[in-house]
Design a protein around this motif. Structure first.
Motif, PDB file in Angstrom:
ATOM      1  N   ILE A 131      -1.766  -0.363  11.443  1.00 17.27           N
ATOM      2  CA  ILE A 131      -1.348   0.618  10.438  1.00 17.27           C
ATOM      3  C   ILE A 131       0.095   1.069  10.683  1.00 17.27           C
ATOM      4  N   ASP A 132       0.755   1.486   9.605  1.00 17.19           N
ATOM      5  CA  ASP A 132       2.074   2.110   9.648  1.00 17.19           C
ATOM      6  C   ASP A 132       1.938   3.535   9.127  1.00 17.19           C
ATOM      7  N   LEU A 133       2.713   4.445   9.722  1.00 17.93           N
ATOM      8  CA  LEU A 133       2.592   5.858   9.350  1.00 17.93           C
ATOM      9  C   LEU A 133       3.865   6.582   9.753  1.00 17.93           C
ATOM     10  N   GLU A 134       4.290   7.542   8.925  1.00 17.42           N
ATOM     11  CA  GLU A 134       5.472   8.347   9.241  1.00 17.42           C
ATOM     12  C   GLU A 134       5.159   9.829   9.106  1.00 17.42           C
ATOM     13  N   VAL A 135       5.725  10.605  10.021  1.00 19.46           N
ATOM     14  CA  VAL A 135       5.618  12.066   9.960  1.00 19.46           C
ATOM     15  C   VAL A 135       7.027  12.634   9.968  1.00 19.46           C
ATOM     16  N   ARG A 136       7.330  13.452   8.956  1.00 16.24           N
ATOM     17  CA  ARG A 136       8.653  14.058   8.846  1.00 16.24           C
ATOM     18  C   ARG A 136       8.601  15.519   9.265  1.00 16.24           C
ATOM     19  N   ALA A 137       9.732  16.027   9.688  1.00 18.24           N
ATOM     20  CA  ALA A 137       9.815  17.408  10.191  1.00 18.24           C
ATOM     21  C   ALA A 137       9.313  18.396   9.147  1.00 18.24           C
ATOM     22  N   GLY A 138       8.406  19.267   9.546  1.00 20.88           N
ATOM     23  CA  GLY A 138       7.956  20.349   8.686  1.00 20.88           C
ATOM     24  C   GLY A 138       6.976  19.972   7.597  1.00 20.88           C
ATOM     25  N   GLU A 139       6.577  18.720   7.489  1.00 22.45           N
ATOM     26  CA  GLU A 139       5.654  18.327   6.426  1.00 22.45           C
ATOM     27  C   GLU A 139       4.236  18.200   6.943  1.00 22.45           C
ATOM     28  N   THR A 140       3.294  18.116   6.010  1.00 22.22           N
ATOM     29  CA  THR A 140       1.896  17.905   6.344  1.00 22.22           C
ATOM     30  C   THR A 140       1.446  16.591   5.744  1.00 22.22           C
ATOM     31  N   ILE A 141       0.958  15.709   6.592  1.00 20.39           N
ATOM     32  CA  ILE A 141       0.332  14.501   6.074  1.00 20.39           C
ATOM     33  C   ILE A 141      -1.155  14.570   6.380  1.00 20.39           C
ATOM     34  N   ALA A 142      -1.951  13.993   5.511  1.00 19.08           N
ATOM     35  CA  ALA A 142      -3.393  13.929   5.711  1.00 19.08           C
ATOM     36  C   ALA A 142      -3.805  12.479   5.885  1.00 19.08           C
ATOM     37  N   VAL A 143      -4.662  12.241   6.869  1.00 18.10           N
ATOM     38  CA  VAL A 143      -5.251  10.920   7.073  1.00 18.10           C
ATOM     39  C   VAL A 143      -6.729  11.066   6.748  1.00 18.10           C
ATOM     40  N   VAL A 144      -7.169  10.405   5.678  1.00 20.27           N
ATOM     41  CA  VAL A 144      -8.534  10.591   5.198  1.00 20.27           C
ATOM     42  C   VAL A 144      -9.270   9.259   5.192  1.00 20.27           C
ATOM     43  N   GLY A 145     -10.574   9.351   5.147  1.00 20.94           N
ATOM     44  CA  GLY A 145     -11.417   8.168   5.134  1.00 20.94           C
ATOM     45  C   GLY A 145     -12.783   8.512   5.665  1.00 20.94           C
ATOM     46  N   GLU A 146     -13.733   7.627   5.451  1.00 18.91           N
ATOM     47  CA  GLU A 146     -15.093   7.864   5.911  1.00 18.91           C
ATOM     48  C   GLU A 146     -15.185   7.783   7.435  1.00 18.91           C
ATOM     49  N   TYR A 170      -2.593   9.459   3.596  1.00 19.40           N
ATOM     50  CA  TYR A 170      -2.903   8.086   3.988  1.00 19.40           C
ATOM     51  C   TYR A 170      -4.415   7.918   3.904  1.00 19.40           C
ATOM     52  N   VAL A 171      -4.887   6.957   3.121  1.00 19.45           N
ATOM     53  CA  VAL A 171      -6.320   6.693   2.981  1.00 19.45           C
ATOM     54  C   VAL A 171      -6.673   5.483   3.839  1.00 19.45           C
ATOM     55  N   MET A 172      -7.617   5.676   4.797  1.00 18.58           N
ATOM     56  CA  MET A 172      -8.006   4.601   5.701  1.00 18.58           C
ATOM     57  C   MET A 172      -9.429   4.124   5.434  1.00 18.58           C
ATOM     58  N   ARG A 173      -9.593   2.822   5.594  1.00 21.47           N
ATOM     59  CA  ARG A 173     -10.916   2.216   5.478  1.00 21.47           C
ATOM     60  C   ARG A 173     -10.993   1.032   6.440  1.00 21.47           C
ATOM     61  N   SER A 174     -12.019   1.025   7.280  1.00 19.87           N
ATOM     62  CA  SER A 174     -12.235  -0.080   8.224  1.00 19.87           C
ATOM     63  C   SER A 174     -10.996  -0.386   9.051  1.00 19.87           C
ATOM     64  N   GLY A 175     -10.309   0.670   9.498  1.00 16.91           N
ATOM     65  CA  GLY A 175      -9.177   0.497  10.388  1.00 16.91           C
ATOM     66  C   GLY A 175      -7.857   0.187   9.721  1.00 16.91           C
ATOM     67  N   GLU A 176      -7.816   0.163   8.396  1.00 15.58           N
ATOM     68  CA  GLU A 176      -6.595  -0.161   7.662  1.00 15.58           C
ATOM     69  C   GLU A 176      -6.233   0.950   6.686  1.00 15.58           C
ATOM     70  N   VAL A 177      -4.940   1.093   6.398  1.00 12.38           N
ATOM     71  CA  VAL A 177      -4.490   2.003   5.354  1.00 12.38           C
ATOM     72  C   VAL A 177      -4.552   1.254   4.033  1.00 12.38           C
ATOM     73  N   VAL A 178      -5.420   1.727   3.121  1.00 10.21           N
ATOM     74  CA  VAL A 178      -5.582   1.027   1.842  1.00 10.21           C
ATOM     75  C   VAL A 178      -4.755   1.650   0.728  1.00 10.21           C
ATOM     76  N   GLU A 179      -4.327   2.905   0.922  1.00  9.01           N
ATOM     77  CA  GLU A 179      -3.485   3.551  -0.093  1.00  9.01           C
ATOM     78  C   GLU A 179      -2.750   4.721   0.542  1.00  9.01           C
ATOM     79  N   THR A 180      -1.529   4.941   0.118  1.00  8.76           N
ATOM     80  CA  THR A 180      -0.757   6.084   0.577  1.00  8.76           C
ATOM     81  C   THR A 180       0.141   6.566  -0.547  1.00  8.76           C
ATOM     82  N   GLY A 181       0.502   7.843  -0.504  1.00 10.18           N
ATOM     83  CA  GLY A 181       1.379   8.384  -1.526  1.00 10.18           C
ATOM     84  C   GLY A 181       1.372   9.893  -1.521  1.00 10.18           C
ATOM     85  N   ALA A 182       2.189  10.476  -2.402  1.00  9.37           N
ATOM     86  CA  ALA A 182       2.220  11.925  -2.545  1.00  9.37           C
ATOM     87  C   ALA A 182       0.845  12.427  -2.980  1.00  9.37           C
TER      88      ALA A 182
END
Length: 541
Positions: free
Chosen positions: A29-44, A227-239
């Protein structure tokens, strides 16, 4: 203006060596975190979202290996020496863990544990750290912090323990806060307070937040990007707004649509009475001075109820209201005053005399990891009760029943040779349910059995509990702060506050026409989350 990227993850992979061979939990997976923002990583449950962050923090189990990059301000956390990593963990990057009871040391007072990150990273003495600890306890909403600072973890409710973990993570005002299901154990009203607190602290401190959750209502309210994860992979990301209003991947759309549904009809008027409790009271000794009377905390105060065959009584209320204590008292798992009868006969107070009845009166604990032995395979854990209650059963038959129980809770029977730490929080909760169901009891106290589960799995568990109840005439006491689940599984609801029952009645009456102001506040908070689900589905249609 684009904010500075402070954490950059590239091609992160996590693999576990198991008895069944290598298992790839995170797959590049690839993922970025920027200063002061909130990212969510979701999935079952089992999607790999928690293991990805554990790998970044160097906290994988011994049989786990991580590869790829996790660059924090130019420093690669993957493979970093322990001593160097310790300067970052707990100071610049902190983590709120999913299961607070297993993260807090049961032998140390809350204040001593909160002092540890302050002493290690700031060099404060225990005395100098105390004012900061009291400030943190107040920030996260712990009542009576001057007294609670000297409490042990077992003296706090599940929600209060989670708030202590949040306070510990915030102690050194981190650059990045990783929150792994931080509101799982909290009722809906406290959830809102904690989220408001995190948002306020984020704004004040300028920290970034990585939010790992299955609660999409929280994601929409709190996150900038998803970031939406399924079975160890990011399947969709966006605002966040784009992803919720116009999801592209079918899996994302499924997550948005998942919610427990239906209602539970009450048992017939002639249904047999299984448990009758009269004037139950539970008190805990909190202070015993040399002179003068001892001080007690009344956790359950004069509660009476009747549970019939095939009935499900939902018990709701905020953290610390006495829900879990009542459930344990009804099974004679703690001392209490009052009378508790099963099938018309008072339950014995002697543990040895009570032991044969345990098979018929079972409990699913709130914290699955704390109730599963880390040294035993899942197959052995599930069949442990059979060794006690059916010792003559051949090993082959025990194994067959274990496989059947795992199938019933939606897990692959081949997983029975793995250990608890190799599973996600939601999977561990299903293992705990399977361990109970294999004994085919008559009464089950379910203490937050779906709190660690995502919505899609909650639907499966609700359906499973209904099917088992219909097939076996089971009766449930269902303790939860999740109003949507309580409404779906219960035919009668009890509302508790401060150890007392403040309202009770048929599910429809309590939910649709509550009488007490406290109940109305709980329902209003739950309704705001239900509106999110309805709104998101309407946008998609």
């Amino acid at each position: 203006m684009t904010k500075e990227t402070i954490l950059s993850v590239r091609d992160l992979r996590v693999t576990f060596d198991t008895n069944d061979g290598p298992v790839e939990a995170v797959r590049g997976i690839d993922l970025e975190v920027r200063a002061g923002e909130t990212i969510a990583v979701v999935g079952e449950s089992g999607s790999g979202k928690s293991q990805a962050t554990m790998a970044m923090m160097g906290l994988l189990a011994k049989n786990g290996q991580a590869s790829g990059q996790a660059l924090y301000r130019g420093q690669d956390l993957i493979g970093m020496p322990e001593k160097q990593l310790n300067r970052i963990r707990g100071a610049r990057i902190t983590m709120i863990f999913q299961e607070p009871m297993t993260s807090l040391d049961p032998l140390y007072r809350i204040g001593d544990q909160l002092a540890e990150p302050l002493r290690y990273h700031r060099g404060l003495s225990r005395k100098a750290a105390r004012p900061r600890i009291l400030e943190l306890l107040k920030l996260v909403g712990i009542p009576d912090p001057e007294r609670r600072i000297d409490s042990y973890p077992y003296e706090l409710s599940g929600g209060q323990r989670q708030r202590v973990m949040i306070a510990m993570a915030l102690a050194n005002e981190p650059d990045i806060l990783i929150a792994d299901e931080p509101t799982t154990a909290l009722d809906v009203t406290i959830q809102a307070q904690i989220l408001d607190l995190l948002a306020d602290l984020q704004k004040r401190l300028g920290m970034a937040v990585v939010f790992i959750t299955h609660d999409l209502g929280i994601v929409r309210r709190f996150a900038d990007r998803v970031y939406v994860m399924r079975s160890g992979e990011v399947v969709e990301t966006g605002a966040t707004e784009r992803l919720f209003s116009a999801p592209e991947h079918p899996y994302t759309r499924m997550l948005l649509d998942a919610e427990p549904e239906g209602t539970k009809p009450p048992p017939g008027e002639t249904a047999r009475e299984l448990i009758r409790a009269d004037h139950v009271k539970v008190k805990f000794l909190i202070h015993k001075p040399w002179f003068g009377p001892a001080e007690y905390l009344t956790a359950v105060d004069d509660v009476s109820l009747t549970l019939r065959q095939g009935q499900t009584i939902g018990i709701v209320g905020e953290s610390g209201s006495g829900k879990s204590t009542l459930g344990r008292a009804l099974l004679r798992l703690m001392d209490c005053d009052g009378r508790i009868a099963y099938l018309g006969k008072e339950l014995p107070r002697d543990r040895q005399v009570m032991r044969p009845k345990r098979r018929e009166l079972q409990l699913v604990f709130q914290d699955p990891f704390g109730s599963l032995s880390p040294r035993m395979t899942v197959g052995r854990i599930i069949t442990e009760g059979l060794l006690i209650h059916e010792p003559e059963l051949p090993a082959k038959e025990r194994d067959r029943r274990a496989q059947q129980a795992l199938k019933e809770v939606g897990l692959d029977p081949a997983m029975r040779n793995r250990y608890p730490h190799e599973f996600s929080g939601g999977q561990r909760q299903r293992i705990a349910i399977a361990r109970t169901m294999i004994l085919k009891p008559r009464v089950i106290v379910l203490d937050e059995p779906t709190s660690a589960l995502d919505r899609s799995v909650q639907k499966q568990i609700v359906a499973l509990l209904r099917d088992l109840q219909a097939e076996n005439g089971l009766s449930y006491l269902f303790i939860s702060h999740d109003m949507a689940v309580v409404r779906a599984v219960s035919d009668y609801v009890i509302v508790m506050k401060g150890g007392k029952i403040v309202e009770q009645g048929d599910t429809a009456q309590v939910f649709d026409s509550p009488r007490e102001s406290y109940t109305k506040a709980l329902m209003a908070a739950a309704l705001s989350q239900e509106r999110f689900g309805s709104h998101s589905r309407a946008r998609q249609s």
